[in-house]
Each structure stands twice: as C-alpha cells, then as structure tokens.
Design a protein around this motif. Structure first.
Motif, PDB file in Angstrom:
ATOM      1  N   THR A 181      28.499  42.419  41.020  1.00 54.50           N
ATOM      2  CA  THR A 181      28.144  42.028  39.654  1.00 54.50           C
ATOM      3  C   THR A 181      27.871  40.534  39.586  1.00 54.50           C
ATOM      4  N   HIS A 182      27.065  40.144  38.592  1.00 56.63           N
ATOM      5  CA  HIS A 182      26.840  38.725  38.299  1.00 56.63           C
ATOM      6  C   HIS A 182      27.564  38.306  37.032  1.00 56.63           C
ATOM      7  N   TYR A 183      28.219  39.249  36.361  1.00 55.87           N
ATOM      8  CA  TYR A 183      28.848  38.960  35.076  1.00 55.87           C
ATOM      9  C   TYR A 183      30.318  38.591  35.260  1.00 55.87           C
ATOM     10  N   MET A 184      30.678  37.393  34.813  1.00 51.71           N
ATOM     11  CA  MET A 184      32.044  36.939  35.009  1.00 51.71           C
ATOM     12  C   MET A 184      33.045  37.756  34.197  1.00 51.71           C
ATOM     13  N   ASP A 185      32.638  38.230  33.003  1.00 50.61           N
ATOM     14  CA  ASP A 185      33.565  39.019  32.206  1.00 50.61           C
ATOM     15  C   ASP A 185      33.824  40.380  32.847  1.00 50.61           C
ATOM     16  N   GLU A 186      32.915  40.835  33.706  1.00 45.64           N
ATOM     17  CA  GLU A 186      33.162  42.053  34.465  1.00 45.64           C
ATOM     18  C   GLU A 186      34.036  41.773  35.678  1.00 45.64           C
ATOM     19  N   ALA A 187      33.816  40.641  36.301  1.00 42.13           N
ATOM     20  CA  ALA A 187      34.586  40.308  37.502  1.00 42.13           C
ATOM     21  C   ALA A 187      36.081  40.290  37.222  1.00 42.13           C
ATOM     22  N   VAL A 188      36.473  39.791  36.057  1.00 42.52           N
ATOM     23  CA  VAL A 188      37.899  39.694  35.759  1.00 42.52           C
ATOM     24  C   VAL A 188      38.530  41.069  35.559  1.00 42.52           C
ATOM     25  N   GLN A 189      37.725  42.110  35.403  1.00 44.70           N
ATOM     26  CA  GLN A 189      38.274  43.457  35.268  1.00 44.70           C
ATOM     27  C   GLN A 189      38.575  44.096  36.622  1.00 44.70           C
ATOM     28  N   CYS A 190      38.132  43.462  37.697  1.00 48.68           N
ATOM     29  CA  CYS A 190      38.385  43.986  39.040  1.00 48.68           C
ATOM     30  C   CYS A 190      39.792  43.606  39.498  1.00 48.68           C
ATOM     31  N   ASP A 191      40.376  44.448  40.341  1.00 44.06           N
ATOM     32  CA  ASP A 191      41.703  44.154  40.880  1.00 44.06           C
ATOM     33  C   ASP A 191      41.648  43.007  41.880  1.00 44.06           C
ATOM     34  N   SER A 192      40.585  42.975  42.675  1.00 44.04           N
ATOM     35  CA  SER A 192      40.376  41.916  43.660  1.00 44.04           C
ATOM     36  C   SER A 192      38.903  41.539  43.663  1.00 44.04           C
ATOM     37  N   ILE A 193      38.625  40.334  44.134  1.00 47.14           N
ATOM     38  CA  ILE A 193      37.252  39.833  44.163  1.00 47.14           C
ATOM     39  C   ILE A 193      36.980  39.171  45.507  1.00 47.14           C
ATOM     40  N   ALA A 194      35.789  39.440  46.036  1.00 45.06           N
ATOM     41  CA  ALA A 194      35.282  38.672  47.173  1.00 45.06           C
ATOM     42  C   ALA A 194      34.092  37.851  46.690  1.00 45.06           C
ATOM     43  N   TYR A 195      34.126  36.543  46.938  1.00 40.69           N
ATOM     44  CA  TYR A 195      32.985  35.683  46.686  1.00 40.69           C
ATOM     45  C   TYR A 195      32.163  35.626  47.971  1.00 40.69           C
ATOM     46  N   ILE A 196      30.875  35.936  47.869  1.00 42.92           N
ATOM     47  CA  ILE A 196      30.001  35.984  49.038  1.00 42.92           C
ATOM     48  C   ILE A 196      28.819  35.055  48.801  1.00 42.92           C
ATOM     49  N   ALA A 197      28.477  34.279  49.818  1.00 41.19           N
ATOM     50  CA  ALA A 197      27.300  33.422  49.723  1.00 41.19           C
ATOM     51  C   ALA A 197      26.567  33.433  51.056  1.00 41.19           C
ATOM     52  N   TYR A 198      25.296  33.869  51.007  1.00 40.33           N
ATOM     53  CA  TYR A 198      24.412  33.782  52.154  1.00 40.33           C
ATOM     54  C   TYR A 198      25.022  34.397  53.414  1.00 40.33           C
ATOM     55  N   GLY A 199      25.586  35.598  53.228  1.00 39.23           N
ATOM     56  CA  GLY A 199      26.070  36.363  54.361  1.00 39.23           C
ATOM     57  C   GLY A 199      27.504  36.131  54.742  1.00 39.23           C
ATOM     58  N   LYS A 200      28.152  35.117  54.186  1.00 38.96           N
ATOM     59  CA  LYS A 200      29.526  34.800  54.563  1.00 38.96           C
ATOM     60  C   LYS A 200      30.476  34.990  53.376  1.00 38.96           C
ATOM     61  N   LYS A 201      31.653  35.513  53.665  1.00 39.64           N
ATOM     62  CA  LYS A 201      32.669  35.658  52.629  1.00 39.64           C
ATOM     63  C   LYS A 201      33.424  34.341  52.482  1.00 39.64           C
ATOM     64  N   LEU A 202      33.423  33.799  51.267  1.00 41.13           N
ATOM     65  CA  LEU A 202      34.073  32.525  51.013  1.00 41.13           C
ATOM     66  C   LEU A 202      35.511  32.688  50.550  1.00 41.13           C
ATOM     67  N   LEU A 203      35.797  33.800  49.895  1.00 41.47           N
ATOM     68  CA  LEU A 203      37.121  33.998  49.317  1.00 41.47           C
ATOM     69  C   LEU A 203      37.321  35.487  49.088  1.00 41.47           C
ATOM     70  N   ASP A 204      38.535  35.951  49.315  1.00 39.63           N
ATOM     71  CA  ASP A 204      38.865  37.366  49.107  1.00 39.63           C
ATOM     72  C   ASP A 204      40.325  37.407  48.677  1.00 39.63           C
ATOM     73  N   ALA A 205      40.558  37.734  47.392  1.00 42.26           N
ATOM     74  CA  ALA A 205      41.928  37.662  46.893  1.00 42.26           C
ATOM     75  C   ALA A 205      42.075  38.508  45.630  1.00 42.26           C
ATOM     76  N   PRO A 206      43.328  38.864  45.295  1.00 43.26           N
ATOM     77  CA  PRO A 206      43.554  39.499  43.983  1.00 43.26           C
ATOM     78  C   PRO A 206      43.028  38.605  42.869  1.00 43.26           C
ATOM     79  N   THR A 207      42.419  39.195  41.880  1.00 41.52           N
ATOM     80  CA  THR A 207      41.745  38.441  40.826  1.00 41.52           C
ATOM     81  C   THR A 207      42.669  37.427  40.153  1.00 41.52           C
ATOM     82  N   ALA A 208      43.890  37.833  39.862  1.00 40.73           N
ATOM     83  CA  ALA A 208      44.818  36.958  39.143  1.00 40.73           C
ATOM     84  C   ALA A 208      45.209  35.732  39.955  1.00 40.73           C
TER      85      ALA A 208
END
Length: 309
Positions: free
Chosen positions: A192-219
């Motif tokens: 998703t590109h919507y931040m208000d949707e992202a906060v509804q996820c249990d965990s989030i991975a931030y990805i940029a140009y093929g690499k994972k920058l962060l992977d953690a529980p949303t809170a």
C-alpha cells in the motif's frame, strides 16, 4: 519452518535486464497476521509478492510458503493462495455472479452454488449479483476481485495495492473485511501507499529499490527510527522552510499542506532549529509532535539509492 509461520523465506533475489529488482530479501509472516509492504513504485513489492505466491521463481534464495518449498513446489503454493493484482482482471462483460461461478469452476470446487452465495453475502453483493462487472465503480470492482480471491478459501491472501483509486468509504469497508479474514486465521500480505492503511497492519516492511530497510511490528517502528519532529505553521512558510533545511541537525523537512514538519535524530538541535525559525519569522506557530509513518517513510526513502542509477 515454524508451524506458526505461513511465509518463511530468506535471500530471495530477482533481476530483470541485469538489474536487481529484489535483493536478498527475507520475510517471516505468522499465521493470521496482516503484514504491510511500504515502498515507492519500482521498489520490488510486486516482484516479491509474485515470488511468494509461486508466479515467479527467484534466481537465488530459499524458504517455504504454506509449508511448500518456494523453488520446487510453486504449483502447490499457487493453488492455495488468493492473489489480488493492481489491475482489475476479471471479465467485464460477465455479471458479478457469472465471474464468481467461472472462478469456482476454474478451481474445480465442489458446492459451487453454495460457495458463490457465501462470497456474495460476505462482500455485500447479493443485490448486485446480476450487474455486469464492467459497469461497476472502483470500490465494487475491488469487492468482486476480493471475493474471487477468497472463493477457494485460501489460507494466504496477497494484495498488491488493492485500494488504489477507490474512495475512502470503500477503502474502510475493504479493511474491515480483511480484519474479519484475519480473525478467521487468514494471513494477509498487502502492499500500500496509504499511511492510514499501513497503521492497520500488524507489522510493516519498508522497501526501497529492491532492499528491505526496516521490518518490525507497526507499534514499534516510531521508537526504532527515533525521529524528533516539530510542526511549523503560519507565514512566511516558504522562507521558513528554506531556513530549516540549512539548520544543523535537520534531516528531513517535509511539507504537509499548510504546515512543515521538521525532523532529525538530535531532539535538542531540532528544537533549536524550530525556535530560531520562530525568532526569524514571528508569525510562525511551532509545536513538538510525534513523528508519524509518513515522516518515517519519507526519511527512509530519502536515504535510499535508486537501483536504476
């Protein structure tokens, strides 16, 4: 693979035309979780989803999805996942019901009439079942696509920017349904590109140009990133922004409508920069705020190198 992990893959890599679109990607998603992918266009989200569901074979890496090997058992994975693409891909000249009946026949499902009735009821489409799909609004096409993904009762649901182009009410209804599926044990991987949707996820991975920058529980993400942030509003905003961008310790200056958010890791330097802006431009209003997911997203993207370069 742990019995609780529906997705457990490591080192997934995929290249196109000599460029790594996904670079050494690891992912672990527990059963029943709603797991979000955030990243700009071209960041590798869709390619990762397609490798996870068996549509693309990684050139390196290993792991299991739903207990099956991603390299050697992709056909078994494909049978057991629901995949909703960015583009509506059902038959626009068939009705809602006819589309669902067709998908049920493709999967060679038993009790087809009963399953279609249930899908129509679950997504609130009983009264519209005779409507031709091509005449539906974006929100109703989205519901139909989701019903088609779930008619064979998959354990894993893969959603590639599913709410792009639909209105806020349709997005909210869609996410209510995803949470109902999660409560039933269905695991969801959603980009998703919507931040208000992202906060509804249990965990989030931030990805940029093929690499994972962060992977953690949303809170936990705001605490992990640790950005101090101040809100600056009033006038003259453009001149204030120019001053803030030059200030020591400032790592991010982002415009949010009629205000600026200025962020950095040194809270004292960020506070001092905001106070100096107020001294320079007395009509400004400044206040300390918590860094949100959009500020974090912009900060992470700013430090990433484009793999087209």
């Amino acid at each position: 693979m742990s019995e609780q992990l529906v997705i457990d893959v490591a080192g997934l890599t995929k290249s196109f035309s000599g460029r790594k679109v996904v670079d050494n990607f690891d992912l672990q998603v527990p059963r029943g979780a709603i797991y979000g992918f955030l990243g700009p266009n071209g960041s590798g989200k869709t390619t990762t989803i397609r490798m996870v569901c068996g549509l693309l074979k990684p050139e390196s890496g290993h792991g299991r999805v739903l207990g099956f090997d991603v390299l050697d058992q992709s056909s078994l994975i494909k049978e057991r996942v629901g995949y909703m693409t960015q583009k509506f891909s059902l038959y626009e000249d068939l009705s809602i019901r006819e589309n669902l009946e067709f998908i049920a026949r493709l999967y060679k499902l038993d009790r087809r009439h009963e399953r279609v009735d249930k899908a129509l009821a679950d997504l609130g489409m009983v009264e519209r079942q005779a409507q031709v799909a091509g005449k539906l609004s974006g929100g109703w096409k989205q519901r139909l696509a989701l019903a088609a993904c779930m008619i064979h009762e998959p354990e894993l649901l893969l959603l590639d920017e599913p709410t792009a182009g639909v209105d806020p009410k349709a997005r909210r209804d869609f996410w209510d349904q995803i949470r109902r599926y999660s409560a039933q044990g269905v695991t969801t991987l959603v980009s998703t590109h919507y931040m208000d949707e992202a906060v509804q996820c249990d965990s989030i991975a931030y990805i940029a140009y093929g690499k994972k920058l962060l992977d953690a529980p949303t809170a936990e993400i705001p605490k992990q990133i640790g950005l101090a942030c101040w809100r600056v509003a009033g006038r003259p905003l453009q001149q204030a922004q120019a001053q803030l961008e030059r200030a020591p310790g400032v790592e991010l200056v982002a415009r949010f409508g009629a205000e600026i958010h200025v962020c950095g890791h040194d809270s004292a330097l960020i506070a001092a920069a905001a106070v100096r802006a107020k001294e320079s431009f007395p009509h400004l209003q400044i206040s300390e705020i918590e860094a949100g997911f959009e500020e974090i997203f912009i900060y992470l993207m700013a430090g990433s190198a484009d793999n087209f370069q």
